[in-house]
Scaffold this motif. Structure first.
Motif, PDB file in Angstrom:
ATOM      1  N   ALA A   1       0.828  -1.210   0.000  1.00 51.07           N
ATOM      2  CA  ALA A   1       0.000   0.000   0.000  1.00 51.07           C
ATOM      3  C   ALA A   1       0.861   1.257   0.000  1.00 51.07           C
ATOM      4  CB  ALA A   1      -0.914  -0.002   1.219  1.00 51.07           C
ATOM      5  N   ARG A   2       0.253   2.346  -0.418  1.00 50.28           N
ATOM      6  CA  ARG A   2       0.912   3.646  -0.320  1.00 50.28           C
ATOM      7  C   ARG A   2       0.698   4.273   1.054  1.00 50.28           C
ATOM      8  NH1 ARG A   2       0.081   7.286  -5.789  1.00 50.28           N
ATOM      9  NH2 ARG A   2       1.190   5.921  -7.228  1.00 50.28           N
ATOM     10  N   LEU A   3      -0.512   4.065   1.600  1.00 46.24           N
ATOM     11  CA  LEU A   3      -0.887   4.707   2.855  1.00 46.24           C
ATOM     12  C   LEU A   3      -1.814   3.789   3.632  1.00 46.24           C
ATOM     13  CD1 LEU A   3      -1.009   7.336   4.646  1.00 46.24           C
ATOM     14  CD2 LEU A   3      -3.037   7.978   3.311  1.00 46.24           C
ATOM     15  N   VAL A   4      -1.574   3.693   4.932  1.00 41.77           N
ATOM     16  CA  VAL A   4      -2.468   2.960   5.823  1.00 41.77           C
ATOM     17  C   VAL A   4      -2.971   3.932   6.893  1.00 41.77           C
ATOM     18  CG1 VAL A   4      -2.767   1.022   7.409  1.00 41.77           C
ATOM     19  CG2 VAL A   4      -1.228   0.805   5.441  1.00 41.77           C
ATOM     20  N   VAL A   5      -4.287   4.017   7.028  1.00 37.74           N
ATOM     21  CA  VAL A   5      -4.917   4.915   8.002  1.00 37.74           C
ATOM     22  C   VAL A   5      -5.380   4.086   9.184  1.00 37.74           C
ATOM     23  CG1 VAL A   5      -6.795   6.556   8.404  1.00 37.74           C
ATOM     24  CG2 VAL A   5      -5.663   6.462   6.165  1.00 37.74           C
ATOM     25  N   VAL A   6      -4.886   4.406  10.368  1.00 37.34           N
ATOM     26  CA  VAL A   6      -5.273   3.659  11.564  1.00 37.34           C
ATOM     27  C   VAL A   6      -5.763   4.625  12.631  1.00 37.34           C
ATOM     28  CG1 VAL A   6      -3.700   1.748  11.125  1.00 37.34           C
ATOM     29  CG2 VAL A   6      -2.928   3.684  12.507  1.00 37.34           C
ATOM     30  N   ASN A   7      -6.574   4.102  13.533  1.00 35.54           N
ATOM     31  CA  ASN A   7      -7.048   4.927  14.642  1.00 35.54           C
ATOM     32  C   ASN A   7      -5.906   5.249  15.592  1.00 35.54           C
ATOM     33  OD1 ASN A   7      -9.792   5.768  16.161  1.00 35.54           O
ATOM     34  ND2 ASN A   7      -8.301   5.064  17.659  1.00 35.54           N
ATOM     35  N   GLY A   8      -5.118   4.212  15.950  1.00 37.57           N
ATOM     36  CA  GLY A   8      -4.051   4.390  16.922  1.00 37.57           C
ATOM     37  C   GLY A   8      -4.571   4.251  18.344  1.00 37.57           C
ATOM     38  N   GLY A   9      -3.678   4.439  19.298  1.00 33.33           N
ATOM     39  CA  GLY A   9      -4.062   4.349  20.690  1.00 33.33           C
ATOM     40  C   GLY A   9      -4.373   2.939  21.145  1.00 33.33           C
ATOM     41  N   GLY A  10      -3.884   1.933  20.428  1.00 31.35           N
ATOM     42  CA  GLY A  10      -4.109   0.554  20.811  1.00 31.35           C
ATOM     43  C   GLY A  10      -5.394  -0.055  20.288  1.00 31.35           C
ATOM     44  N   VAL A  11      -6.194   0.725  19.552  1.00 28.80           N
ATOM     45  CA  VAL A  11      -7.478   0.207  19.071  1.00 28.80           C
ATOM     46  C   VAL A  11      -7.280  -0.971  18.122  1.00 28.80           C
ATOM     47  CG1 VAL A  11      -9.436   0.764  17.567  1.00 28.80           C
ATOM     48  CG2 VAL A  11      -8.796   2.323  19.409  1.00 28.80           C
ATOM     49  N   GLU A  12      -6.248  -0.916  17.294  1.00 34.67           N
ATOM     50  CA  GLU A  12      -6.023  -2.000  16.336  1.00 34.67           C
ATOM     51  C   GLU A  12      -5.283  -3.193  16.931  1.00 34.67           C
ATOM     52  OE1 GLU A  12      -6.945   1.558  13.844  1.00 34.67           O
ATOM     53  OE2 GLU A  12      -5.564   1.211  15.517  1.00 34.67           O
ATOM     54  N   GLY A  13      -5.019  -3.184  18.226  1.00 32.99           N
ATOM     55  CA  GLY A  13      -4.403  -4.323  18.896  1.00 32.99           C
ATOM     56  C   GLY A  13      -3.045  -4.681  18.335  1.00 32.99           C
ATOM     57  N   THR A  14      -2.831  -5.976  18.080  1.00 36.12           N
ATOM     58  CA  THR A  14      -1.521  -6.438  17.634  1.00 36.12           C
ATOM     59  C   THR A  14      -1.212  -6.045  16.198  1.00 36.12           C
ATOM     60  OG1 THR A  14      -2.453  -8.585  17.001  1.00 36.12           O
ATOM     61  CG2 THR A  14      -1.542  -8.406  19.214  1.00 36.12           C
ATOM     62  N   LEU A  15      -2.190  -5.517  15.477  1.00 36.22           N
ATOM     63  CA  LEU A  15      -1.919  -5.011  14.136  1.00 36.22           C
ATOM     64  C   LEU A  15      -0.893  -3.888  14.185  1.00 36.22           C
ATOM     65  CD1 LEU A  15      -2.601  -5.021  11.106  1.00 36.22           C
ATOM     66  CD2 LEU A  15      -4.511  -3.473  11.613  1.00 36.22           C
ATOM     67  N   GLU A  16      -0.838  -3.170  15.309  1.00 33.76           N
ATOM     68  CA  GLU A  16       0.118  -2.075  15.460  1.00 33.76           C
ATOM     69  C   GLU A  16       1.549  -2.572  15.282  1.00 33.76           C
ATOM     70  OE1 GLU A  16       0.109   1.129  15.925  1.00 33.76           O
ATOM     71  OE2 GLU A  16      -1.990   1.633  16.295  1.00 33.76           O
ATOM     72  N   ASP A  17       1.854  -3.760  15.803  1.00 33.51           N
ATOM     73  CA  ASP A  17       3.214  -4.298  15.674  1.00 33.51           C
ATOM     74  C   ASP A  17       3.568  -4.549  14.214  1.00 33.51           C
ATOM     75  OD1 ASP A  17       3.406  -4.276  18.443  1.00 33.51           O
ATOM     76  OD2 ASP A  17       2.702  -6.343  18.647  1.00 33.51           O
ATOM     77  N   THR A  18       2.601  -5.066  13.464  1.00 29.14           N
ATOM     78  CA  THR A  18       2.828  -5.310  12.039  1.00 29.14           C
ATOM     79  C   THR A  18       3.057  -4.003  11.299  1.00 29.14           C
ATOM     80  OG1 THR A  18       1.411  -7.271  12.145  1.00 29.14           O
ATOM     81  CG2 THR A  18       1.848  -6.363   9.957  1.00 29.14           C
ATOM     82  N   LEU A  19       2.296  -2.974  11.657  1.00 32.19           N
ATOM     83  CA  LEU A  19       2.447  -1.673  11.009  1.00 32.19           C
ATOM     84  C   LEU A  19       3.811  -1.064  11.295  1.00 32.19           C
ATOM     85  CD1 LEU A  19      -1.099  -0.238  11.828  1.00 32.19           C
ATOM     86  CD2 LEU A  19      -0.282  -0.978   9.589  1.00 32.19           C
ATOM     87  N   GLU A  20       4.277  -1.233  12.531  1.00 32.22           N
ATOM     88  CA  GLU A  20       5.577  -0.664  12.908  1.00 32.22           C
ATOM     89  C   GLU A  20       6.711  -1.273  12.097  1.00 32.22           C
ATOM     90  OE1 GLU A  20       6.378   1.784  14.777  1.00 32.22           O
ATOM     91  OE2 GLU A  20       4.450   2.242  15.712  1.00 32.22           O
ATOM     92  N   ALA A  21       6.544  -2.521  11.688  1.00 34.97           N
ATOM     93  CA  ALA A  21       7.608  -3.220  10.956  1.00 34.97           C
ATOM     94  C   ALA A  21       7.553  -2.970   9.455  1.00 34.97           C
ATOM     95  CB  ALA A  21       7.514  -4.722  11.234  1.00 34.97           C
ATOM     96  N   SER A  22       6.563  -2.208   8.987  1.00 37.75           N
ATOM     97  CA  SER A  22       6.403  -1.990   7.552  1.00 37.75           C
ATOM     98  C   SER A  22       6.992  -0.638   7.125  1.00 37.75           C
ATOM     99  CB  SER A  22       4.910  -2.023   7.192  1.00 37.75           C
ATOM    100  OG  SER A  22       4.724  -1.683   5.832  1.00 37.75           O
TER     101      SER A  22
END
Length: 321
Positions: free
Chosen positions: A78-99
């Motif tokens: 993807a070019r851009l991923v829009v997330v809420n943040g603040g832990g709402v997306e749970g463990t998806l945050e870890d995957t996003l950090e590595a991308s």
């Protein structure tokens, strides 16, 4: 006899030369993803109908969702991923950090991350999101700005509608207990008060201790609080038991998008349904709690309605690569 094959070879070569370009154009589309279905819908509206897919499936618990290897591939492409943040997306945050993909986080800070429950907070987050859509996803600035103005107006009209609905609840009755810390944004905006929560967490996955539950029962009875609210399709067994132990009304509230064409299938529809259920639930006990009114009359006006800014809608240059 060699001419036809040569012509065929030249034609085939020309056709093959076009294939990578065509595939490249497809891959170079807007390329926008969102963490949750709700932010996918809001982002698509802001992007003037551009397709935005959600990584977390419709109906899934955001906090419990485990991303797959396929999700990682989609994020990286993807070019851009829009997330809420603040832990709402749970463990998806870890995957996003590595991308290496640019990530736009709607919420930052330590406050309640459920800002989609406040239409005005969503409206305030639109300019920064619009900037990311233009600068990172490459959308047309003038078109996105026109769609932002339209969406901003819709959100502010929705806020006025919800405020009118909540206004039908007597101020002295606007006190409740919730299953987890999810309604902070909503109650601040609409002058409600949460006496306490079953679990002191923004996640519905936590479990209270027996001591905490006993204390909450005593607190509710002492204060005359007669309403317990829990997230619809969440982990609400303890909240239901609390309502039974105290004789309180129990209500489930939609905090996530429902199926398309359902009453909660849009952001506005979800918030109208949430508010309508609250109004009905408060009405269920307002007619027969006169003997308890002395307990809760002191709580209707304790809320100052102030709204704090948790740097919502910010996006660092690091998030965009």
């Amino acid at each position: 006899m060699l001419s036809p094959p040569r012509a065929s070879i030249r034609t085939l070569a020309a056709l093959l030369a076009l294939v990578p370009a065509a595939c490249g154009d497809t891959e170079e589309g807007a390329g926008i993803l969102a963490g949750t279905p709700l932010w996918a819908a809001v982002t698509s509206d802001l992007a003037c109908g551009e397709a935005v897919d959600a990584l977390i499936p419709l109906g899934a618990d955001h906090h419990a969702y485990e991303p797959s290897l396929a999700d990682r591939g989609r994020i990286d492409e993807a070019r851009l991923v829009v997330v809420n943040g603040g832990g709402v997306e749970g463990t998806l945050e870890d995957t996003l950090e590595a991308s290496p993909t640019a990530i736009h986080r709607i919420h930052r800070g330590d406050g309640d991350p459920h800002l989609w429950l406040d239409p005005l907070a969503v409206a305030d987050a639109l300019p920064a999101l619009a900037e990311a859509l233009v600068q990172v996803a490459g959308l047309d600035a003038s078109e996105v700005e026109a769609c932002r103005r339209d969406l901003d107006g819709e959100l502010r009209s929705l806020h006025a509608e919800l405020a009118d609905m909540i206004g039908t609840i007597p101020a002295e009755h606007r006190v409740l207990v919730t299953d987890h810390e999810a309604l902070g944004r909503y109650v601040e905006r609409y002058d409600l008060t949460v006496l306490d929560t079953v679990v002191h967490s923004h996640s519905s996955m936590e479990e209270p201790s027996a001591h905490d539950l006993e204390h909450l029962v005593e607190e509710m009875l002492a204060e005359g609080v007669r309403l317990v609210a829990a997230e619809e399709d969440g982990h609400d067994d303890t909240a239901r038991r609390l309502a039974e132990m105290t004789g309180a009304t129990f209500v489930e509230l939609p905090l996530r998008l429902g199926p398309a064409q359902s009453p909660t299938g849009t952001h506005a529809g979800m918030l109208r349904t949430l508010t309508d259920r609250l109004v009905d639930a408060f009405g269920d006990h307002s007619g027969h709690d006169s003997g308890h009114s002395g307990h809760d009359s002191d709580h209707g006006d304790d809320h100052d309605g102030d709204h704090s800014d948790d740097h919502d809608g910010d996006h660092d240059s690091d998030d965009h690569g």
